[in-house]
Design a protein around this motif. Sequence first.
Motif, short mmCIF file in Angstrom:
data_model
loop_
_atom_site.label_atom_id
_atom_site.label_comp_id
_atom_site.label_asym_id
_atom_site.label_seq_id
_atom_site.Cartn_x
_atom_site.Cartn_y
_atom_site.Cartn_z
N PRO A 343 0.73 -1.01 -0.04
CA PRO A 343 -0.06 -0.03 0.06
C PRO A 343 0.84 1.43 0.10
O PRO A 343 0.44 2.47 -0.66
CB PRO A 343 -0.67 -0.02 1.32
N VAL A 344 2.10 1.33 0.78
CA VAL A 344 2.94 2.41 0.68
C VAL A 344 3.40 2.77 -0.72
O VAL A 344 3.35 3.86 -0.99
CB VAL A 344 3.86 2.23 1.82
N ILE A 345 3.86 1.60 -1.56
CA ILE A 345 4.67 2.01 -2.68
C ILE A 345 3.36 2.23 -3.59
O ILE A 345 3.89 3.16 -4.55
CB ILE A 345 5.36 0.49 -3.14
N ALA A 346 2.32 1.64 -3.52
CA ALA A 346 1.17 1.95 -4.45
C ALA A 346 0.82 3.60 -4.26
O ALA A 346 0.50 4.16 -5.06
CB ALA A 346 0.09 1.13 -4.17
N ASP A 347 0.81 4.07 -3.15
CA ASP A 347 0.45 5.38 -2.90
C ASP A 347 1.40 6.35 -3.83
O ASP A 347 0.97 7.31 -4.06
CB ASP A 347 0.80 5.81 -1.41
N TRP A 348 2.52 5.98 -3.92
CA TRP A 348 3.59 6.60 -4.78
C TRP A 348 2.97 6.96 -6.35
O TRP A 348 3.02 7.87 -6.82
CB TRP A 348 4.91 6.04 -4.76
N PHE A 349 2.28 5.68 -6.86
CA PHE A 349 1.73 5.57 -7.89
C PHE A 349 0.49 6.63 -8.10
O PHE A 349 0.00 7.03 -8.99
CB PHE A 349 1.54 4.10 -8.55
#
Length: 386
Positions: A343-349
């Motif tokens: 979820p944290v990495i996806a937030d960057w997207f």
Amino acid sequence: MDNLLVSTSSQRISVPVIALTFYAVASGYLMSLIPLMLSHYQLETSLASWLASVFYAGLLIGAMFVDPVVNRLGHRNAFIAFLMVLLISIVTLPLFAHSTVWLVSRFIAGIAVAGVFVVVESWLLHGDEAGRAKRLGIYMAALYGGSAIGQLGISYLGINGAVPFLTISALLLLASVVLIFGKSTQPLSQQATSLSLRQITKLNHAAIMGCIVSGLTLGAIYGLMPVELNNRGLDHSNMGALLALVILGGMAVQPSVPWLSKYLGRTLLMALFCLVGSAAAILPFLNASLTILAISLFVLGMATFALYPIAINLGCDKLDASYIVSATQVMLFSYSVGSVLGPVIADWFFESGQGLLGYLFVIQMATCLYMLLSSIKTKRQWVAGE
């Protein structure tokens, strides 16, 4: 179906599977409910990704420490205990509408869910190796089918008031009742032995990577897919059906996984599913219609939800039965690492405008390449050994 119900194998696993189904309906409803109800409780919508991450952080911690609980209490009693802890963590949410309380509650819920997964997976992985794939298929079908039904709660029960929490609590209590009164055999707790660090490093690397990627994708889907659909301007009535399509895709693919594994091999099969998943993720960028989005989400569900049962079956292949609980912990820990980061990495997207689907495309394409290389390497080692 009648033969399935009367078989010894099915009778042995029916109680944990039925209890898991009730849990899955409650969990499916709750996971989609939380991101959508934040504004109702005057909480920042940006809290959604952190709630998802802290839940999977609890899952990660729980995966490290639930083994002694299962060994001490036995599978049935441990399952009930974890369900009760989960229930308490959920009831806390509407009573204390504060971000800190919600984060702590979701962390505790993650630990309890780790216990549920380790109990059920190790329960079903015990027994003859030939039937493991079929038992895991039943397990995943119950998990995903229940989750799909739970998604529909958003459309039919809504996201406001006490009804959602009362429904979820009742389902978890029903799961406990099934475990208390249902008749079923369970693995002997004294059979369990922990893997050493050296033995853990010798587990199949592709299996561990498959679990990590499963966490990276599913953690983001569970936590942020409602946000992705909301950003696309979909109302709650359509959203519930679309979220259910993701889970139904995962459920639909389960019967074919054991059959495909025989012909393609598990590592190559994971590569194939990742390729299909990356193609599904890119479709809505090419055509923004609701029909294409629905097809994309169904296929994406097939691809992403197929990874974990393939990976865990590969990781436990040829392992002594006494190591099953410990190996299940390692696989769940790997899944949890991915789930925390997802979820944290996806937030960057989301910040870059690519959204969740852009994230899923990148992750699955990279994993496809890794699994292809791993499959080629394994093939060469097998030829050289021959």
